[in-house]
Design an enzyme around this catalytic site. Structure first.
Site, PDB file in Angstrom:
ATOM      1  CG  HIS A 248      34.248   4.831 -14.367  1.00 28.51           C
ATOM      2  ND1 HIS A 248      33.406   3.940 -13.546  1.00 28.51           N
ATOM      3  CD2 HIS A 248      34.905   4.322 -15.499  1.00 28.51           C
ATOM      4  CE1 HIS A 248      33.381   2.422 -15.049  1.00 28.51           C
ATOM      5  NE2 HIS A 248      34.177   3.196 -16.074  1.00 28.51           N
TER       6      HIS A 248
ATOM      7  CD  GLU B  31      30.607   4.457 -11.022  1.00 31.71           C
ATOM      8  OE1 GLU B  31      31.405   4.064 -12.071  1.00 31.71           O
ATOM      9  OE2 GLU B  31      29.356   3.644 -10.574  1.00 31.71           O
TER      10      GLU B  31
ATOM     11  CG  ASN C 225      32.439  -2.262 -14.321  1.00 33.37           C
ATOM     12  OD1 ASN C 225      32.396  -2.699 -14.812  1.00 33.37           O
ATOM     13  ND2 ASN C 225      34.109  -0.283 -14.508  1.00 33.37           N
TER      14      ASN C 225
HETATM   15  N1  3HC Z   1      32.763   5.458 -31.073  1.00 28.72           N
HETATM   16  C1  3HC Z   1      32.138   6.042 -31.733  1.00 28.72           C
HETATM   17  N2  3HC Z   1      30.300   5.697 -31.869  1.00 28.72           N
HETATM   18  C2  3HC Z   1      30.476   4.423 -31.805  1.00 28.72           C
HETATM   19  C3  3HC Z   1      30.806   3.289 -32.185  1.00 28.72           C
HETATM   20  C4  3HC Z   1      32.605   3.821 -31.433  1.00 28.72           C
HETATM   21  N3  3HC Z   1      33.703   2.995 -30.547  1.00 28.72           N
HETATM   22  N4  3HC Z   1      31.114   3.159 -32.121  1.00 28.72           N
HETATM   23  C5  3HC Z   1      28.560   2.862 -32.439  1.00 28.72           C
HETATM   24  N5  3HC Z   1      29.124   4.304 -32.650  1.00 28.72           N
HETATM   25  C6  3HC Z   1      27.629   4.897 -33.217  1.00 28.72           C
HETATM   26  C7  3HC Z   1      27.411   4.340 -34.637  1.00 28.72           C
HETATM   27  O1  3HC Z   1      28.209   5.725 -35.095  1.00 28.72           O
HETATM   28  C8  3HC Z   1      25.629   4.327 -34.474  1.00 28.72           C
HETATM   29  O2  3HC Z   1      25.510   6.212 -34.542  1.00 28.72           O
HETATM   30  P1  3HC Z   1      24.597   6.766 -34.953  1.00 28.72           P
HETATM   31  O3  3HC Z   1      22.770   6.433 -33.942  1.00 28.72           O
HETATM   32  O4  3HC Z   1      24.500   8.587 -34.936  1.00 28.72           O
HETATM   33  O5  3HC Z   1      24.332   6.171 -36.050  1.00 28.72           O
HETATM   34  C9  3HC Z   1      25.154   3.884 -32.815  1.00 28.72           C
HETATM   35  O6  3HC Z   1      26.640   4.097 -32.447  1.00 28.72           O
HETATM   36  C10 3HC Z   1      24.600   2.771 -33.338  1.00 28.72           C
HETATM   37  O7  3HC Z   1      25.886   2.342 -33.664  1.00 28.72           O
HETATM   38  P2  3HC Z   1      25.600   1.093 -34.393  1.00 28.72           P
HETATM   39  O8  3HC Z   1      24.416   1.176 -35.351  1.00 28.72           O
HETATM   40  O9  3HC Z   1      26.929   1.112 -35.471  1.00 28.72           O
HETATM   41  O10 3HC Z   1      25.621  -0.057 -34.245  1.00 28.72           O
HETATM   42  P3  3HC Z   1      24.821  -0.797 -32.728  1.00 28.72           P
HETATM   43  O11 3HC Z   1      23.057   0.216 -32.334  1.00 28.72           O
HETATM   44  O12 3HC Z   1      24.409  -2.151 -32.832  1.00 28.72           O
HETATM   45  O13 3HC Z   1      24.799   0.231 -31.719  1.00 28.72           O
HETATM   46  C11 3HC Z   1      26.921   0.148 -29.729  1.00 28.72           C
HETATM   47  C12 3HC Z   1      26.298  -0.262 -30.963  1.00 28.72           C
HETATM   48  C13 3HC Z   1      26.587   1.617 -29.074  1.00 28.72           C
HETATM   49  C14 3HC Z   1      28.297  -0.236 -29.073  1.00 28.72           C
HETATM   50  C15 3HC Z   1      25.818  -0.807 -28.684  1.00 28.72           C
HETATM   51  O14 3HC Z   1      25.856  -2.570 -29.671  1.00 28.72           O
HETATM   52  C16 3HC Z   1      25.647  -0.752 -27.238  1.00 28.72           C
HETATM   53  O15 3HC Z   1      25.106   0.615 -26.928  1.00 28.72           O
HETATM   54  N6  3HC Z   1      26.289  -1.660 -26.639  1.00 28.72           N
HETATM   55  C17 3HC Z   1      26.542  -1.822 -24.951  1.00 28.72           C
HETATM   56  C18 3HC Z   1      27.699  -0.885 -24.910  1.00 28.72           C
HETATM   57  C19 3HC Z   1      28.004  -0.635 -23.324  1.00 28.72           C
HETATM   58  O16 3HC Z   1      27.766  -1.688 -22.178  1.00 28.72           O
HETATM   59  N7  3HC Z   1      29.018  -0.246 -22.463  1.00 28.72           N
HETATM   60  C20 3HC Z   1      29.567   0.172 -21.331  1.00 28.72           C
HETATM   61  C21 3HC Z   1      30.969  -0.631 -21.397  1.00 28.72           C
HETATM   62  S1  3HC Z   1      31.331  -1.213 -19.581  1.00 28.72           S
HETATM   63  C22 3HC Z   1      32.844   0.527 -19.598  1.00 28.72           C
HETATM   64  O17 3HC Z   1      32.386   1.376 -20.341  1.00 28.72           O
HETATM   65  C23 3HC Z   1      33.066   0.401 -18.632  1.00 28.72           C
HETATM   66  C24 3HC Z   1      34.048  -0.015 -18.435  1.00 28.72           C
HETATM   67  O18 3HC Z   1      34.721   0.794 -16.839  1.00 28.72           O
HETATM   68  C25 3HC Z   1      34.041  -1.480 -18.124  1.00 28.72           C
END
Ligand code: 3HC
Length: 305
Positions: A161, A173, A211
């Site tokens: 996961h 995971e 989750n």
């Molecule tokens: N793909 C690849 N890289 C990405 C991206 C994407 N979609 N979105 C952002 N990034 C990268 C950026 O390029 C940047 O990289 P750098 O450090 O090398 O410059 C870095 O992430 C930080 O991006 P930003 O500066 O644009 O924006 P933020 O600082 O706001 O970070 C985020 C964006 C990493 C998405 C942050 O908001 C975050 O950690 N959010 C929470 C995400 C989370 O909880 N994910 C888990 C969801 S649950 C899940 O997936 C499980 C499923 O079963 C539901």
């Protein structure tokens, strides 16, 4: 002693945000050839274009060289829809990353088992569905769960996961089905580590650890909005500024996809029978309206194209 994953070619099923992210880390960090298949050619094109953009950005930031980027891109081969699952025949591990739907996943794993035979590891990136149920779908025709062929087939199924965005999030995971062999688990873990990830393990319970904790939190935030406890912006601001979450729960729900959130919450609800997991009616209505969050341009927030 670290165990080698032994994966010479990885197959990926599904080129949405998860499948594409897994292709990215496998090709760039684990440096394995990747075959990526989707039933939609348009989705495959969109996924690959996104990968090109990510690689370009990483080169521009100096995180990787242009040679790294070219080599990673050259490792990825598209398997077009008309080739079907048989196009993944060269893979010694396939990771399924399609939508969160049990019957769809069962059909895919049945098909993979029939087309690819008993050897390749078959992993699911499911967020909540029982890996044990998915493993049971791989029994070859006419074989029972306790026959030698039946046991072997189910023993190579595992839950792997990943988290969105896969290139950024550090965790994978690992979930063992009742049938999973130790060799399968060890190799799947080694592969996740080769992709640059840290690994935690969870039992095969609805939602696993991640989750079972995250989705009730998001569901509760949606219920707060539904009941008028606070506005959308204040709910998200409270968690961002009060608890240092990178995104508020409503913004995170949009980011994950509201259909995925609903499917996971429904799995928690039906899988446990516990009313505390009842999905929010507002979440159901948003999905009814096809307001699915970031991917559809509208959810709790608007996302202009
Ligand atoms: N793909 C690849 N890289 C990405 C991206 C994407 N979609 N979105 C952002 N990034 C990268 C950026 O390029 C940047 O990289 P750098 O450090 O090398 O410059 C870095 O992430 C930080 O991006 P930003 O500066 O644009 O924006 P933020 O600082 O706001 O970070 C985020 C964006 C990493 C998405 C942050 O908001 C975050 O950690 N959010 C929470 C995400 C989370 O909880 N994910 C888990 C969801 S649950 C899940 O997936 C499980 C499923 O079963 C539901």
């Amino acid at each position: 002693m670290s165990i080698a994953h032994g994966i010479k070619t990885l197959g990926i099923l599904g080129s949405g945000q998860m499948g594409l992210g897994i292709a990215y880390v496998a090709a760039l960090r684990a440096r394995v050839p990747v075959l990526i298949h989707d039933r939609s050619e348009a989705q495959l094109k969109k996924g690959l274009a996104f990968m090109d953009k990510l690689l370009e950005k990483d080169v521009a930031k100096g995180k990787i060289t242009s040679t790294d980027a070219k080599e990673a891109r050259d490792r990825v081969t598209v398997v077009l829809p008309d080739r079907g699952l048989v196009g993944l025949r060269d893979a010694d591990m396939v990771i399924e990353a399609v939508s969160e739907n049990l019957s769809l996943k069962e059909a895919i794993f049945r098909g993979l088992s029939a087309e690819l035979g008993p050897e390749p590891i078959l992993a699911s990136n499911t967020s909540s569905i029982s890996i044990t149920k998915i493993a049971a779908a791989t029994l070859p025709d006419g074989e029972g769960a306790s026959s030698e062929k039946g046991k072997k087939s189910a023993s190579r199924v595992v839950g792997l996961h990943f988290f969105n965005p896969v290139p950024v999030m550090k965790l994978v995971e690992l979930i063992s089905a009742l049938q999973t062999s130790k060799d399968t688990l060890d190799r799947a873990r080694a592969f996740a580590i080769a992709c640059g990830k840290e690994v935690t393990t969870s039992q095969d319970v609805p939602g696993f650890v991640s989750n079972a904790l995250l989705m009730p939190f998001i569901n509760e935030a949606i219920m707060c909005l539904e009941k008028g406890v606070a506005t959308r912006d204040d709910i998200d601001k409270t968690l961002k500024l009060g608890m240092n979450h990178p995104m508020g729960p409503l913004q995170l729900a949009d980011f994950i996809g509201l259909d995925t959130c609903l499917a996971i919450q429904q799995t928690l609800y039906t899988g446990t029978g516990d009313s505390k997991y009842r999905p929010s009616i507002l979440l159901e209505r948003l999905v009814d309206a096809q307001w699915l969050g970031k991917k559809s341009g509208k959810g709790f927030y608007e996302y202009p194209a």
